[in-house]
Design a protein around this motif. Structure first.
Motif, PDB file in Angstrom:
ATOM      1  N   GLU A   1      28.900  40.729  29.567  1.00  0.00           N
ATOM      2  CA  GLU A   1      28.756  39.392  30.591  1.00  0.00           C
ATOM      3  C   GLU A   1      30.398  39.145  30.916  1.00  0.00           C
ATOM      4  O   GLU A   1      30.941  39.551  30.234  1.00  0.00           O
ATOM      5  CB  GLU A   1      27.797  38.072  29.219  1.00  0.00           C
ATOM      6  CG  GLU A   1      28.435  37.201  30.473  1.00  0.00           C
ATOM      7  CD  GLU A   1      28.567  36.371  29.598  1.00  0.00           C
ATOM      8  OE1 GLU A   1      29.109  34.577  30.029  1.00  0.00           O
ATOM      9  OE2 GLU A   1      28.191  36.288  27.986  1.00  0.00           O
ATOM     10  N   LEU A   2      29.964  39.272  32.363  1.00  0.00           N
ATOM     11  CA  LEU A   2      31.698  38.898  33.263  1.00  0.00           C
ATOM     12  C   LEU A   2      32.174  37.643  33.377  1.00  0.00           C
ATOM     13  O   LEU A   2      31.415  36.774  33.004  1.00  0.00           O
ATOM     14  CB  LEU A   2      31.033  39.883  34.540  1.00  0.00           C
ATOM     15  CG  LEU A   2      32.155  39.106  35.627  1.00  0.00           C
ATOM     16  CD1 LEU A   2      33.366  40.230  35.128  1.00  0.00           C
ATOM     17  CD2 LEU A   2      32.021  39.613  36.992  1.00  0.00           C
ATOM     18  N   LEU A   3      33.302  37.966  32.432  1.00  0.00           N
ATOM     19  CA  LEU A   3      33.867  36.217  32.135  1.00  0.00           C
ATOM     20  C   LEU A   3      35.158  35.751  33.468  1.00  0.00           C
ATOM     21  O   LEU A   3      35.087  34.996  33.602  1.00  0.00           O
ATOM     22  CB  LEU A   3      34.974  36.340  31.554  1.00  0.00           C
ATOM     23  CG  LEU A   3      34.179  36.734  29.627  1.00  0.00           C
ATOM     24  CD1 LEU A   3      34.779  36.669  28.343  1.00  0.00           C
ATOM     25  CD2 LEU A   3      32.586  35.066  29.773  1.00  0.00           C
ATOM     26  N   ARG A   4      35.910  37.458  33.881  1.00  0.00           N
ATOM     27  CA  ARG A   4      36.819  37.125  34.563  1.00  0.00           C
ATOM     28  C   ARG A   4      37.633  38.654  35.467  1.00  0.00           C
ATOM     29  O   ARG A   4      36.814  39.647  34.782  1.00  0.00           O
ATOM     30  CB  ARG A   4      38.191  36.216  34.419  1.00  0.00           C
ATOM     31  CG  ARG A   4      39.072  36.869  34.121  1.00  0.00           C
ATOM     32  CD  ARG A   4      40.254  36.169  34.013  1.00  0.00           C
ATOM     33  NE  ARG A   4      40.362  34.999  33.028  1.00  0.00           N
ATOM     34  CZ  ARG A   4      41.121  34.079  33.350  1.00  0.00           C
ATOM     35  NH1 ARG A   4      42.216  34.276  34.643  1.00  0.00           N
ATOM     36  NH2 ARG A   4      41.372  32.693  32.681  1.00  0.00           N
ATOM     37  N   LYS A   5      37.494  38.455  36.675  1.00  0.00           N
ATOM     38  CA  LYS A   5      37.848  39.702  37.602  1.00  0.00           C
ATOM     39  C   LYS A   5      39.272  39.420  38.753  1.00  0.00           C
ATOM     40  O   LYS A   5      38.650  38.117  38.858  1.00  0.00           O
ATOM     41  CB  LYS A   5      36.572  40.365  37.800  1.00  0.00           C
ATOM     42  CG  LYS A   5      35.904  39.562  38.867  1.00  0.00           C
ATOM     43  CD  LYS A   5      34.750  40.168  39.587  1.00  0.00           C
ATOM     44  CE  LYS A   5      34.427  39.263  40.628  1.00  0.00           C
ATOM     45  NZ  LYS A   5      33.415  40.143  40.971  1.00  0.00           N
ATOM     46  N   THR A   6      39.674  40.172  38.956  1.00  0.00           N
ATOM     47  CA  THR A   6      40.667  39.841  40.104  1.00  0.00           C
ATOM     48  C   THR A   6      39.993  39.382  41.338  1.00  0.00           C
ATOM     49  O   THR A   6      38.709  39.587  41.492  1.00  0.00           O
ATOM     50  CB  THR A   6      41.102  41.423  39.801  1.00  0.00           C
ATOM     51  OG1 THR A   6      42.473  41.271  41.545  1.00  0.00           O
ATOM     52  CG2 THR A   6      40.118  42.599  40.822  1.00  0.00           C
ATOM     53  N   ARG A   7      40.164  38.822  42.003  1.00  0.00           N
ATOM     54  CA  ARG A   7      39.826  38.204  43.299  1.00  0.00           C
ATOM     55  C   ARG A   7      40.215  39.341  44.499  1.00  0.00           C
ATOM     56  O   ARG A   7      40.023  38.847  45.708  1.00  0.00           O
ATOM     57  CB  ARG A   7      41.236  37.033  44.006  1.00  0.00           C
ATOM     58  CG  ARG A   7      40.062  36.297  43.055  1.00  0.00           C
ATOM     59  CD  ARG A   7      40.303  34.423  43.723  1.00  0.00           C
ATOM     60  NE  ARG A   7      40.211  33.679  41.811  1.00  0.00           N
ATOM     61  CZ  ARG A   7      40.477  32.324  42.612  1.00  0.00           C
ATOM     62  NH1 ARG A   7      40.678  31.839  43.620  1.00  0.00           N
ATOM     63  NH2 ARG A   7      40.183  31.887  41.997  1.00  0.00           N
ATOM     64  N   ASP A   8      41.597  40.139  44.189  1.00  0.00           N
ATOM     65  CA  ASP A   8      42.133  41.324  45.393  1.00  0.00           C
ATOM     66  C   ASP A   8      41.924  42.579  44.367  1.00  0.00           C
ATOM     67  O   ASP A   8      41.075  43.432  44.310  1.00  0.00           O
ATOM     68  CB  ASP A   8      43.069  40.848  46.431  1.00  0.00           C
ATOM     69  CG  ASP A   8      43.997  39.929  44.774  1.00  0.00           C
ATOM     70  OD1 ASP A   8      44.563  40.065  44.235  1.00  0.00           O
ATOM     71  OD2 ASP A   8      44.426  39.656  45.173  1.00  0.00           O
ATOM     72  N   ASP A   9      43.501  42.625  44.608  1.00  0.00           N
ATOM     73  CA  ASP A   9      43.432  44.572  44.217  1.00  0.00           C
ATOM     74  C   ASP A   9      42.975  44.607  42.748  1.00  0.00           C
ATOM     75  O   ASP A   9      43.830  43.403  41.905  1.00  0.00           O
ATOM     76  CB  ASP A   9      44.951  44.627  44.628  1.00  0.00           C
ATOM     77  CG  ASP A   9      44.886  44.652  45.681  1.00  0.00           C
ATOM     78  OD1 ASP A   9      44.233  44.587  46.487  1.00  0.00           O
ATOM     79  OD2 ASP A   9      46.378  45.068  46.527  1.00  0.00           O
ATOM     80  N   ALA A  10      42.929  45.834  42.358  1.00  0.00           N
ATOM     81  CA  ALA A  10      42.702  45.979  40.810  1.00  0.00           C
ATOM     82  C   ALA A  10      44.356  46.467  40.432  1.00  0.00           C
ATOM     83  O   ALA A  10      45.049  46.592  41.819  1.00  0.00           O
ATOM     84  CB  ALA A  10      41.712  47.174  40.674  1.00  0.00           C
TER      85      ALA A  10
END
Ligand code: KG4
Ligand code: ZN
Length: 340
Positions: free
Chosen positions: A155-164
């Motif tokens: 389950e996705l909790l957070r991720k990058t808004r732009d670059d990895a």
């Protein structure tokens, strides 16, 4: 169960044979044909070149993995192959090869989500990991934090808004003339730094939503190089370049790990998995070990050769997934996880 795992979602063509026992996956062979030299002069992956190279490499890569394991196609119990996400031309090479082999040999087969592969690489490090686990998957294309219920449900909790995070390393190395891919040379350079340069300021989000951002790092680094243009040409031996790499490395590790304790408590996580190419990073590994100890989390980070893209992680994930029916399924460059 003997599984052949195939992966070619980006610029590495990889095949592995894995024996899935009742307790753990056992690596019998792993072959990885890197395209770093091919894409290096461009400072990033050129999709068309990658696909053409995979086409040339796929047969030999599979044969070498079978030979190293002392296995024949008829010894296999299933074939697991990356279905997506990734570059579609690259994906299609091993996906089509895997499907064709399964059809010809009458073998069961399964298409695997690339990130489930990265997650399952941690099974080689710790097959008995307690769940729920936080899974930080950090590579050239992803910087995603998941809550893993088990080895196949995320389950996705957070991720990058732009670059990895890996992209930040690759772009920084390009600015500093340290080569491609950027992670390994920047990491090596940072480890040799006598001291860190001025720290990079973490990004702030006005909406307060949980996320990461790494594109500002490249801009900040570029500004420093504009102030002192010699940094772009002095190379890895220079103490000022090393100091800058140290600050970059400290920033990436700090920003990635900063939210982990709070999120772990919020979700009652018992373990922390870190996987993907950036999980090779020396500073991230050190800080993660200290964090896990402090927070009472069981830590699972695969050994470096299993952190970067590889066929073994696909075999380990594919061993636990339901088999495909028929051969209609195709590669999907934008493949979603069941819960994303
Ligand atoms: O997982 P991976 O092999 O491919 C993708 O799915 O993207 O990750 C490749 C990324 C590249 O951006 C590379 O620079 C980064 O992982 N990487 C590292 C290190 N080794 C590889 N980043 C930081 N430190 C490293 N030691
Ligand atoms: Zn990957």
């Amino acid at each position: 169960m003997l599984v052949l795992g195939l992966e070619s979602s980006c610029d590495d063509c990889s095949a592995a044979v894995v024996e899935e026992t009742a307790r753990e996956p056992v690596l019998k062979s792993l072959v990885r044909r890197s395209q770093d030299a091919l894409h290096g002069p461009f400072g990033g992956v050129v999709p068309e070149l990658a696909a053409r190279e995979h086409l040339l490499q796929v047969r030999g890569t599979i044969q070498e993995a079978l030979d190293q394991a002392g296995a024949k196609l008829e010894d296999l119990d299933r074939i697991a192959v990356t279905r997506g996400p990734g570059l579609v031309g690259s994906l299609l090479c091993t996906f089509s090869a895997g499907k064709a082999l399964a059809w010809r040999e009458n073998l069961p087969w399964v298409g695997v989500h690339h990130l489930l592969g990265h997650l399952n690489a941690a099974r080689f490090a710790n097959p008995d990991l307690p769940f729920p686990a936080l899974a930080l998957l950090v590579s050239g294309g992803h910087t995603h934090l998941y809550l893993a219920k088990d080895w196949t449900h995320l389950e996705l909790l957070r991720k990058t808004r732009d670059d990895a995070a890996g992209e930040a390393y690759d772009k920084a190395a390009r600015v500093l003339g340290l080569g491609y891919p950027g992670g390994p040379p920047v990491d090596a350079c940072a480890q040799r730094a006598p001291k860190a340069a001025e720290p990079f300021t973490p990004p702030r989000f006005r909406d307060g939503k949980p996320a990461w951002s790494f594109s500002g790092l490249k801009t900040a680094l570029k500004l420093r190089v504009e102030r002192d243009p010699r940094l772009a040409t002095r190379g890895a031996e220079d103490p000022a370049v090393q100091a800058l790499c140290r600050s970059l490395q400290d920033a990436v590790a700090d920003w990635l790990l900063r939210p982990i304790p709070e999120v772990a408590r919020e979700h009652g996580a018992k373990s922390l998995i870190i996987s993907g190419g950036v999980a090779c990073n020396s500073e991230l590994r050190l800080r993660a070990a200290a964090l896990a100890e402090r927070e009472g989390l069981v830590l699972a980070i695969p050994e470096p050769k299993l952190c970067t893209d590889n066929g073994a992680m696909i075999a380990a994930a594919g061993a636990r997934l339901p088999l495909e029916r028929g051969f209609a399924l195709n590669a999907d460059s934008d493949l979603r996880l069941a819960v994303d």
